[in-house]
Design an enzyme around this catalytic site. Structure first.
Site, PDB file in Angstrom:
ATOM      1  N   ASN A   1     -40.808  49.032  61.222  1.00  0.00           N
ATOM      2  CA  ASN A   1     -41.960  49.925  61.397  1.00  0.00           C
ATOM      3  C   ASN A   1     -42.857  49.721  60.182  1.00  0.00           C
ATOM      4  O   ASN A   1     -42.545  50.188  59.096  1.00  0.00           O
ATOM      5  CB  ASN A   1     -41.459  51.374  61.483  1.00  0.00           C
ATOM      6  CG  ASN A   1     -42.594  52.383  61.416  1.00  0.00           C
ATOM      7  OD1 ASN A   1     -43.762  52.029  61.589  1.00  0.00           O
ATOM      8  ND2 ASN A   1     -42.258  53.642  61.164  1.00  0.00           N
TER       9      ASN A   1
ATOM     10  N   LYS B   1     -45.734  50.928  59.606  1.00  0.00           N
ATOM     11  CA  LYS B   1     -46.602  52.067  59.274  1.00  0.00           C
ATOM     12  C   LYS B   1     -48.044  51.565  59.069  1.00  0.00           C
ATOM     13  O   LYS B   1     -48.462  50.656  59.774  1.00  0.00           O
ATOM     14  CB  LYS B   1     -46.042  52.808  58.062  1.00  0.00           C
ATOM     15  CG  LYS B   1     -44.551  53.118  58.253  1.00  0.00           C
ATOM     16  CD  LYS B   1     -43.987  54.076  57.279  1.00  0.00           C
ATOM     17  CE  LYS B   1     -42.507  54.276  57.607  1.00  0.00           C
ATOM     18  NZ  LYS B   1     -41.897  55.346  56.840  1.00  0.00           N
TER      19      LYS B   1
ATOM     20  N   HIS C   1     -42.323  59.572  65.782  1.00  0.00           N
ATOM     21  CA  HIS C   1     -41.835  59.317  64.421  1.00  0.00           C
ATOM     22  C   HIS C   1     -42.083  60.568  63.573  1.00  0.00           C
ATOM     23  O   HIS C   1     -43.068  61.278  63.784  1.00  0.00           O
ATOM     24  CB  HIS C   1     -42.580  58.110  63.839  1.00  0.00           C
ATOM     25  CG  HIS C   1     -42.050  57.705  62.504  1.00  0.00           C
ATOM     26  ND1 HIS C   1     -42.434  58.333  61.347  1.00  0.00           N
ATOM     27  CD2 HIS C   1     -41.142  56.763  62.148  1.00  0.00           C
ATOM     28  CE1 HIS C   1     -41.785  57.778  60.326  1.00  0.00           C
ATOM     29  NE2 HIS C   1     -41.002  56.824  60.788  1.00  0.00           N
TER      30      HIS C   1
ATOM     31  N   GLU D   1     -43.325  61.037  60.800  1.00  0.00           N
ATOM     32  CA  GLU D   1     -44.657  61.126  60.184  1.00  0.00           C
ATOM     33  C   GLU D   1     -45.700  61.565  61.206  1.00  0.00           C
ATOM     34  O   GLU D   1     -46.673  62.240  60.858  1.00  0.00           O
ATOM     35  CB  GLU D   1     -45.022  59.772  59.545  1.00  0.00           C
ATOM     36  CG  GLU D   1     -44.230  59.550  58.260  1.00  0.00           C
ATOM     37  CD  GLU D   1     -43.943  58.103  57.923  1.00  0.00           C
ATOM     38  OE1 GLU D   1     -44.593  57.195  58.477  1.00  0.00           O
ATOM     39  OE2 GLU D   1     -43.037  57.871  57.095  1.00  0.00           O
TER      40      GLU D   1
ATOM     41  N   GLU E   1     -33.525  59.548  62.259  1.00  0.00           N
ATOM     42  CA  GLU E   1     -34.149  59.313  60.957  1.00  0.00           C
ATOM     43  C   GLU E   1     -34.239  60.627  60.190  1.00  0.00           C
ATOM     44  O   GLU E   1     -35.197  61.389  60.374  1.00  0.00           O
ATOM     45  CB  GLU E   1     -35.558  58.743  61.135  1.00  0.00           C
ATOM     46  CG  GLU E   1     -35.605  57.421  61.866  1.00  0.00           C
ATOM     47  CD  GLU E   1     -36.855  56.651  61.509  1.00  0.00           C
ATOM     48  OE1 GLU E   1     -36.729  55.563  60.944  1.00  0.00           O
ATOM     49  OE2 GLU E   1     -37.957  57.147  61.748  1.00  0.00           O
TER      50      GLU E   1
ATOM     51  N   GLY F   1     -38.481  56.710  53.209  1.00  0.00           N
ATOM     52  CA  GLY F   1     -39.378  56.330  52.114  1.00  0.00           C
ATOM     53  C   GLY F   1     -38.991  56.909  50.765  1.00  0.00           C
ATOM     54  O   GLY F   1     -39.756  56.841  49.813  1.00  0.00           O
TER      55      GLY F   1
ATOM     56  N   SER G   1     -34.733  54.521  54.500  1.00  0.00           N
ATOM     57  CA  SER G   1     -34.341  53.748  53.319  1.00  0.00           C
ATOM     58  C   SER G   1     -33.272  52.693  53.599  1.00  0.00           C
ATOM     59  O   SER G   1     -32.406  52.447  52.764  1.00  0.00           O
ATOM     60  CB  SER G   1     -33.912  54.684  52.179  1.00  0.00           C
ATOM     61  OG  SER G   1     -35.008  55.494  51.779  1.00  0.00           O
TER      62      SER G   1
HETATM   63  P1  PGA Z   1     -38.190  53.660  55.281  1.00  0.00           P
HETATM   64  O1  PGA Z   1     -38.874  54.196  56.629  1.00  0.00           O
HETATM   65  O2  PGA Z   1     -37.248  52.547  55.687  1.00  0.00           O
HETATM   66  O3  PGA Z   1     -39.315  53.168  54.437  1.00  0.00           O
HETATM   67  O4  PGA Z   1     -37.458  54.814  54.684  1.00  0.00           O
HETATM   68  C1  PGA Z   1     -38.158  54.296  57.822  1.00  0.00           C
HETATM   69  C2  PGA Z   1     -39.048  54.832  58.930  1.00  0.00           C
HETATM   70  O5  PGA Z   1     -39.853  55.716  58.664  1.00  0.00           O
HETATM   71  O6  PGA Z   1     -38.978  54.372  60.095  1.00  0.00           O
END
Ligand code: PGA
Length: 249
Positions: A9, A11, A95, A97, A167, A173, A213
Site C-alpha cells: 500500500n 499511500k 483502510h 487512514e 491492521e 507507520g 510496520s
Molecule cells: P505500515 O503501513 O507498513 O507503514 O505500517 C501499513 C498500512 O497502513 O497498510
C-alpha cells in the site's frame, strides 16, 4: 491451502516516473516468486504506469479506495468499474487512514465491498483497533463491530471472494509491529467471527493479512502463525529491495 498474499500500500507516495523506476528494480527481484500473490496498490495517477510495467509478470495492481456508485456527479471519486477498466484486480476498502481522516465507516465500507465485488475486483477489507481501544480491553468488540458492519450483508458467495486485513492502528507507520502472538490472536478471532457468520469452510478458506510496520526482519515470524495468510505493507513496500525481501520471506 490458503495462498499467501503480499500486498503493498503505497499511500500518497510516488509519481508516475517514480512508479516506473520502482518496477524496473522490483520485477527482477520477484521474477521467480511463485509461492504467493503479489499486489501493489499505488495512488490513482500511478495505476496506468504500474499496470503497464507489471504486464507479463505475476504482479497485480489494486486501487487504494473506490466510491460505491458506478458513475455520477461525485467530484473527485473513482468507481469500481473504472478501476477494473484500467486493469486493476484488487482494491483496499476502509483502510484505517480512510476511517480516521475521511470519515469512512463500517456502513460505507459495506457499500464499497459490494461495489468492488460487482465489478469483479477483489476487495481487501481493513479492520483493526486503536491503541486506546486495545488498552481498554475492547479489541475483540471493535473487530466484531467492524466485521459485522462491513460484511454483514454479504452473501456466502460474496464473502468467499473477499480478503480481510487486520491492521492494528497503533502498529501502522509507527515501527511498533504487533508480536506474532498478538497478531495471531486477533486473526484467530476474526476467523472465528467469519465462521459463525459464513460457516467453517468459508472461514477456513478466507485469507487474512496482517498490516502494521511489516518489515523484512519481522515477516517470517508473522507468516509462521497459522492464521496469518500474508501482509499489507505500507512504508516497506515503497522500496523495491525491502518489498522484494518481504515477498520472498
Ligand atoms: P505500515 O503501513 O507498513 O507503514 O505500517 C501499513 C498500512 O497502513 O497498510
Amino acid at each position: 491451502m490458503r495462498r499467501p498474499i503480499l500486498a503493498g500500500n503505497w499511500k500518497m507516495y510516488k509519481t508516475p516516473a517514480e512508479t516506473c523506476v520502482f518496477f524496473e528494480k522490483f520485477l527482477p527481484l520477484v521474477a521467480h516468486s511463485t509461492h504467493c500473490e503479489i499486489v501493489v496498490c499505488p495512488p490513482f495517477v500511478d495505476l496506468n504506469p504500474a499496470i503497464e510495467a507489471a504486464r507479463g509478470s505475476a504482479i497485480e495492481v489494486g486501487g487504494q479506495n473506490l466510491f460505491w456508485a458506478k458513475e455520477g456527479a461525485y467530484t473527485g471519486e473513482i468507481s469500481a468499474p473504472m478501476l477494473k477498466a484500467v486493469g486493476c484486480r484488487w482494491v483496499l476498502v476502509a483502510h484505517s487512514e480512510r476511517r480516521q481522516y475521511f470519515g469512512e465507516t463500517n456502513a460505507t465500507a459495506a457499500k464499497k465491498l459490494v461495489a468492488a465485488l460487482d465489478a469483479g475486483l477483489t476487495p481487501i477489507y481493513c479492520v483493526g483497533e486503536t491503541l486506546a481501544e486495545r488498552e481498554a480491553g475492547n479489541t475483540n468488540q471493535v473487530l466484531e463491530t467492524q466485521l459485522s458492519g462491513g460484511l454483514g450483508d454479504l452473501t456466502l458467495e460474496q464473502f468467499r471472494r473477499i480478503v480481510i486485513a487486520y491492521e492494528p492502528v497503533w502498529a501502522i507507520g509507527t515501527g511498533k509491529v504487533a508480536t506474532p502472538e498478538i497478531a495471531e490472536e486477533a486473526h484467530a478471532f476474526i476467523r472465528s467471527q467469519a465462521q459463525s457468520k459464513f460457516g467453517a469452510d468459508a472461514a477456513a478458506a478466507c485469507r487474512i493479512l496482517y498490516g502494521g510496520s511489516v518489515k523484512p526482519d519481522n515477516i517470517k515470524g508473522l507468516m509462521a502463525q497459522p492464521d496469518i495468510d500474508g501482509a499489507l505493507v505500507g512504508g516497506a513496500s515503497l522500496d523495491p529491495a525491502s518489498f522484494a525481501a518481504i515477498v520472498n520471506f
